[in-house]
Motif scaffolding. Structure first.
Motif, PDB file in Angstrom:
ATOM      1  N   PHE A  33      14.811  -4.141  -7.140  1.00 41.83           N
ATOM      2  CA  PHE A  33      15.837  -3.209  -7.608  1.00 41.83           C
ATOM      3  C   PHE A  33      16.139  -2.209  -6.492  1.00 41.83           C
ATOM      4  CE2 PHE A  33      15.392  -3.290 -12.503  1.00 41.83           C
ATOM      5  CZ  PHE A  33      15.130  -4.642 -12.511  1.00 41.83           C
ATOM      6  N   ASP A  34      17.376  -1.788  -6.411  1.00 38.02           N
ATOM      7  CA  ASP A  34      17.770  -0.760  -5.449  1.00 38.02           C
ATOM      8  C   ASP A  34      17.536   0.599  -6.113  1.00 38.02           C
ATOM      9  OD1 ASP A  34      18.928   0.988  -3.682  1.00 38.02           O
ATOM     10  OD2 ASP A  34      20.848  -0.069  -3.573  1.00 38.02           O
ATOM     11  N   PHE A  35      16.551   1.332  -5.621  1.00 38.84           N
ATOM     12  CA  PHE A  35      16.217   2.633  -6.201  1.00 38.84           C
ATOM     13  C   PHE A  35      17.034   3.771  -5.618  1.00 38.84           C
ATOM     14  CE2 PHE A  35      12.178   0.266  -7.003  1.00 38.84           C
ATOM     15  CZ  PHE A  35      12.269   0.262  -8.385  1.00 38.84           C
ATOM     16  N   GLY A  36      17.984   3.464  -4.758  1.00 41.97           N
ATOM     17  CA  GLY A  36      18.900   4.473  -4.235  1.00 41.97           C
ATOM     18  C   GLY A  36      18.174   5.663  -3.630  1.00 41.97           C
TER      19      GLY A  36
ATOM     20  N   LEU B 139      10.422   7.992  -2.153  1.00 44.29           N
ATOM     21  CA  LEU B 139       9.853   9.175  -2.803  1.00 44.29           C
ATOM     22  C   LEU B 139       8.699   8.768  -3.717  1.00 44.29           C
ATOM     23  CD1 LEU B 139      13.118  11.067  -3.850  1.00 44.29           C
ATOM     24  CD2 LEU B 139      11.744  11.378  -1.776  1.00 44.29           C
ATOM     25  N   HIS B 140       7.736   9.663  -3.865  1.00 48.11           N
ATOM     26  CA  HIS B 140       6.622   9.450  -4.787  1.00 48.11           C
ATOM     27  C   HIS B 140       7.143   9.599  -6.218  1.00 48.11           C
ATOM     28  CE1 HIS B 140       2.892  10.261  -6.981  1.00 48.11           C
ATOM     29  NE2 HIS B 140       2.315   9.536  -6.028  1.00 48.11           N
ATOM     30  N   HIS B 141       6.523   8.901  -7.146  1.00 43.35           N
ATOM     31  CA  HIS B 141       6.944   8.966  -8.559  1.00 43.35           C
ATOM     32  C   HIS B 141       6.947  10.404  -9.082  1.00 43.35           C
ATOM     33  CE1 HIS B 141       6.931   4.575  -9.243  1.00 43.35           C
ATOM     34  NE2 HIS B 141       6.046   4.605  -8.248  1.00 43.35           N
ATOM     35  N   HIS B 142       5.954  11.195  -8.681  1.00 44.73           N
ATOM     36  CA  HIS B 142       5.885  12.585  -9.129  1.00 44.73           C
ATOM     37  C   HIS B 142       7.088  13.381  -8.618  1.00 44.73           C
ATOM     38  CE1 HIS B 142       4.257  16.430 -10.364  1.00 44.73           C
ATOM     39  NE2 HIS B 142       4.450  16.878  -9.130  1.00 44.73           N
ATOM     40  N   GLU B 143       7.468  13.144  -7.388  1.00 36.83           N
ATOM     41  CA  GLU B 143       8.627  13.843  -6.819  1.00 36.83           C
ATOM     42  C   GLU B 143       9.909  13.472  -7.561  1.00 36.83           C
ATOM     43  OE1 GLU B 143      10.689  14.717  -2.487  1.00 36.83           O
ATOM     44  OE2 GLU B 143       9.071  13.247  -2.632  1.00 36.83           O
ATOM     45  N   VAL B 144      10.052  12.210  -7.905  1.00 35.14           N
ATOM     46  CA  VAL B 144      11.238  11.766  -8.653  1.00 35.14           C
ATOM     47  C   VAL B 144      11.266  12.419 -10.027  1.00 35.14           C
ATOM     48  CG1 VAL B 144      12.315   9.766  -9.769  1.00 35.14           C
ATOM     49  CG2 VAL B 144      11.526   9.606  -7.403  1.00 35.14           C
TER      50      VAL B 144
ATOM     51  N   HIS C 273       0.818  -1.217   0.000  1.00 32.31           N
ATOM     52  CA  HIS C 273       0.000   0.000   0.000  1.00 32.31           C
ATOM     53  C   HIS C 273       0.852   1.268   0.000  1.00 32.31           C
ATOM     54  CE1 HIS C 273      -3.350  -2.654   0.451  1.00 32.31           C
ATOM     55  NE2 HIS C 273      -2.916  -3.079   1.623  1.00 32.31           N
ATOM     56  N   ALA C 274       2.150   1.130  -0.265  1.00 35.45           N
ATOM     57  CA  ALA C 274       3.030   2.305  -0.354  1.00 35.45           C
ATOM     58  C   ALA C 274       2.712   3.058  -1.643  1.00 35.45           C
ATOM     59  CB  ALA C 274       4.488   1.879  -0.338  1.00 35.45           C
ATOM     60  N   ARG C 275       2.779   4.336  -1.580  1.00 39.16           N
ATOM     61  CA  ARG C 275       2.546   5.194  -2.747  1.00 39.16           C
ATOM     62  C   ARG C 275       3.850   5.839  -3.198  1.00 39.16           C
ATOM     63  NH1 ARG C 275      -1.615   2.734  -3.988  1.00 39.16           N
ATOM     64  NH2 ARG C 275      -3.503   3.078  -2.793  1.00 39.16           N
ATOM     65  N   SER C 276       4.932   5.148  -2.943  1.00 40.96           N
ATOM     66  CA  SER C 276       6.255   5.667  -3.278  1.00 40.96           C
ATOM     67  C   SER C 276       7.115   4.515  -3.770  1.00 40.96           C
ATOM     68  CB  SER C 276       6.890   6.302  -2.035  1.00 40.96           C
ATOM     69  OG  SER C 276       7.024   5.328  -1.013  1.00 40.96           O
ATOM     70  N   PHE C 277       8.314   4.850  -4.249  1.00 38.66           N
ATOM     71  CA  PHE C 277       9.261   3.811  -4.632  1.00 38.66           C
ATOM     72  C   PHE C 277       9.603   2.971  -3.416  1.00 38.66           C
ATOM     73  CE2 PHE C 277       9.988   6.577  -8.243  1.00 38.66           C
ATOM     74  CZ  PHE C 277      10.342   5.705  -9.267  1.00 38.66           C
TER      75      PHE C 277
ATOM     76  N   ILE D 134       9.034 -22.246  -5.784  1.00 36.20           N
ATOM     77  CA  ILE D 134       8.211 -21.049  -5.615  1.00 36.20           C
ATOM     78  C   ILE D 134       9.147 -19.971  -5.101  1.00 36.20           C
ATOM     79  CG2 ILE D 134       6.287 -19.990  -4.368  1.00 36.20           C
ATOM     80  CD1 ILE D 134       5.180 -22.932  -4.060  1.00 36.20           C
ATOM     81  N   ALA D 135       9.357 -18.941  -5.909  1.00 41.00           N
ATOM     82  CA  ALA D 135      10.248 -17.839  -5.547  1.00 41.00           C
ATOM     83  C   ALA D 135       9.405 -16.596  -5.303  1.00 41.00           C
ATOM     84  CB  ALA D 135      11.274 -17.586  -6.643  1.00 41.00           C
ATOM     85  N   VAL D 136       9.286 -16.192  -4.043  1.00 44.14           N
ATOM     86  CA  VAL D 136       8.490 -15.014  -3.697  1.00 44.14           C
ATOM     87  C   VAL D 136       9.419 -13.808  -3.752  1.00 44.14           C
ATOM     88  CG1 VAL D 136       6.998 -13.921  -1.998  1.00 44.14           C
ATOM     89  CG2 VAL D 136       6.980 -16.420  -2.248  1.00 44.14           C
ATOM     90  N   ALA D 137       9.088 -12.898  -4.647  1.00 42.14           N
ATOM     91  CA  ALA D 137       9.988 -11.773  -4.898  1.00 42.14           C
ATOM     92  C   ALA D 137       9.183 -10.522  -5.231  1.00 42.14           C
ATOM     93  CB  ALA D 137      10.977 -12.146  -6.002  1.00 42.14           C
ATOM     94  N   HIS D 138       9.741  -9.694  -6.082  1.00 40.87           N
ATOM     95  CA  HIS D 138       9.270  -8.331  -6.288  1.00 40.87           C
ATOM     96  C   HIS D 138       9.030  -8.058  -7.771  1.00 40.87           C
ATOM     97  CE1 HIS D 138      10.664  -7.809  -2.142  1.00 40.87           C
ATOM     98  NE2 HIS D 138      11.667  -8.577  -2.528  1.00 40.87           N
ATOM     99  N   PHE D 139       8.304  -7.001  -8.025  1.00 38.97           N
ATOM    100  CA  PHE D 139       7.938  -6.571  -9.384  1.00 38.97           C
ATOM    101  C   PHE D 139       9.148  -6.588 -10.331  1.00 38.97           C
ATOM    102  CE2 PHE D 139       7.559  -2.968 -12.365  1.00 38.97           C
ATOM    103  CZ  PHE D 139       6.405  -3.317 -13.045  1.00 38.97           C
ATOM    104  N   GLY D 140      10.189  -5.830  -9.989  1.00 37.99           N
ATOM    105  CA  GLY D 140      11.347  -5.718 -10.872  1.00 37.99           C
ATOM    106  C   GLY D 140      12.106  -7.025 -11.013  1.00 37.99           C
TER     107      GLY D 140
END
Length: 191
Positions: free
Chosen positions: A77-80, A85-90, A13-17, A140-146
């Motif tokens: 992915f490491d977004f550094g 931050l929100h996508h708009h802010e980036v 439910h995060a609205r940021s990276f 079964i590999a539980v991971a992330h979008f990227g």
């Protein structure tokens, strides 16, 4: 034949990276988790990245399956400097870089973060080591979008940009079959 059943963790439910930040997943939809569990092979090995949202999702699916140790190589992915931050802010603070990151993924990285190619190489090395250690198994590999999209890109032989066109919903299954050559059996299957 080894089959990797990539499962994206539950929603944050995060609205940021959210890359390497360790935030929990919402696992309150027990009916959906039960359907997901039933759609996965009962005798598969279960592994996850070492981030809480993936660990907890994998634990919810483990049941009688054998659980393997968490793997840092399967992280998002490491977004550094973009993480949190929100996508708009980036896009406001780094307009050219953020546009290039999504439109020409490859070697472009966020400040203090990973490029697509760096993250994809990390994830591929980790899953390859896992496959080598457990040949001819369902995993079964539980991971992330990227992480999941990087494997779709590799197995389908497409560009990172084309891979980014695919949806990877929370609790979805993306199946990659390791034959003589890897192939994508299904993407973003929702139980």
């Amino acid at each position: 034949m080894t089959v990797i059943h990539w499962v994206r963790h539950g929603p944050t439910h995060a609205r940021s990276f959210v890359g390497h930040r360790d935030i929990p997943a919402d696992l309150s939809d027990t009916a959906l988790i039960a359907r997901l569990d039933a759609a996965l092979p009962a005798d598969a090995l279960v592994v996850s990245s070492d981030l809480r949202r993936a660990i907890d999702t994998a634990s919810a699916l483990q049941g009688q399956r054998t659980r393997l140790p968490h793997r840092p190589g399967l992280r998002e992915f490491d977004f550094g400097d973009w993480d949190g931050l929100h996508h708009h802010e980036v896009s406001t603070r780094w307009p050219d870089l953020s546009r290039a990151y999504w439109e020409t993924p490859g070697d472009i990285a966020p400040p203090n973060g990973e490029s697509w190619n760096t993250a994809a190489a990390r994830i591929a090395a980790d899953i390859t080591a896992l496959i080598d250690a457990h040949p001819n198994r369902d995993i079964i590999a539980v991971a992330h979008f990227g992480a999941i999209l990087s494997q779709v890109q590799w197995a389908a032989g497409i560009t990172p940009y084309r891979a980014l066109a695919h949806r990877i919903d929370n609790f979805s299954i993306t199946e990659i079959q390791m034959r003589p050559t890897p192939g994508v059996a299904r993407i973003n299957h929702l139980p």
